[in-house]
Design a protein around this motif. Structure first.
Motif, mmCIF file in Angstrom:
data_model
loop_
_atom_site.group_PDB
_atom_site.id
_atom_site.type_symbol
_atom_site.label_atom_id
_atom_site.label_comp_id
_atom_site.label_asym_id
_atom_site.label_seq_id
_atom_site.Cartn_x
_atom_site.Cartn_y
_atom_site.Cartn_z
ATOM 1 N N UNK A 1 40.122 7.786 16.683
ATOM 2 C CA UNK A 1 41.088 6.711 16.442
ATOM 3 C C UNK A 1 41.218 6.410 14.960
ATOM 4 N N UNK A 2 40.068 6.370 14.265
ATOM 5 C CA UNK A 2 40.091 6.130 12.818
ATOM 6 C C UNK A 2 40.840 7.245 12.101
ATOM 7 N N UNK A 3 40.588 8.487 12.509
ATOM 8 C CA UNK A 3 41.238 9.626 11.866
ATOM 9 C C UNK A 3 42.744 9.589 12.074
ATOM 10 N N UNK A 4 43.164 9.232 13.275
ATOM 11 C CA UNK A 4 44.601 9.142 13.568
ATOM 12 C C UNK A 4 45.242 8.047 12.727
ATOM 13 N N UNK A 5 44.601 6.887 12.678
ATOM 14 C CA UNK A 5 45.178 5.786 11.904
ATOM 15 C C UNK A 5 45.214 6.115 10.409
ATOM 16 N N UNK A 6 44.189 6.792 9.919
ATOM 17 C CA UNK A 6 44.190 7.190 8.511
ATOM 18 C C UNK A 6 45.289 8.201 8.227
ATOM 19 N N UNK A 7 45.505 9.135 9.140
ATOM 20 C CA UNK A 7 46.553 10.136 8.913
ATOM 21 C C UNK A 7 47.929 9.491 8.973
ATOM 22 N N UNK A 8 48.108 8.530 9.850
ATOM 23 C CA UNK A 8 49.384 7.808 9.911
ATOM 24 C C UNK A 8 49.583 7.032 8.618
ATOM 25 N N UNK A 9 48.525 6.381 8.161
ATOM 26 C CA UNK A 9 48.604 5.617 6.916
ATOM 27 C C UNK A 9 48.907 6.510 5.730
ATOM 28 N N UNK A 10 48.260 7.645 5.631
ATOM 29 C CA UNK A 10 48.500 8.576 4.521
ATOM 30 C C UNK A 10 49.889 9.180 4.601
ATOM 31 N N UNK B 1 55.577 9.317 2.639
ATOM 32 C CA UNK B 1 57.002 9.178 2.933
ATOM 33 C C UNK B 1 57.657 8.094 2.077
ATOM 34 N N UNK B 2 56.930 7.000 1.871
ATOM 35 C CA UNK B 2 57.532 5.857 1.189
ATOM 36 C C UNK B 2 57.025 5.667 -0.229
#
Length: 58
Positions: free
Chosen positions: A41-50, A55-56
């Motif tokens: 879960x942490x890895x997924x959230x970090x990848x989404x954050x990165x 993108x922005x």
């Protein structure tokens, strides 16, 4: 697995005590599963954050 649990598990296996074996092994796998789920879960959230930062431009 701590030494107390491993000794209890070995004793249960040798005494053919399936209830104790199921209890100890079940608790061990549940603990491992919860830990790995948290890491994933942490890895997924970090990848989404990165990905969002890339993108922005943040």
């Amino acid at each position: 697995m701590n030494p107390k649990d491993s000794k209890q598990l070995l004793t249960a296996v040798l005494n053919n005590d399936t209830a104790t074996v199921k209890q100890i092994v079940g608790a061990y796998f549940e603990s491992c599963y919860a830990s790995e789920l948290e890491n994933a879960s942490k890895a997924i959230m970090e990848s989404i954050g990165n990905e969002g930062k890339a993108l922005y431009g943040n």
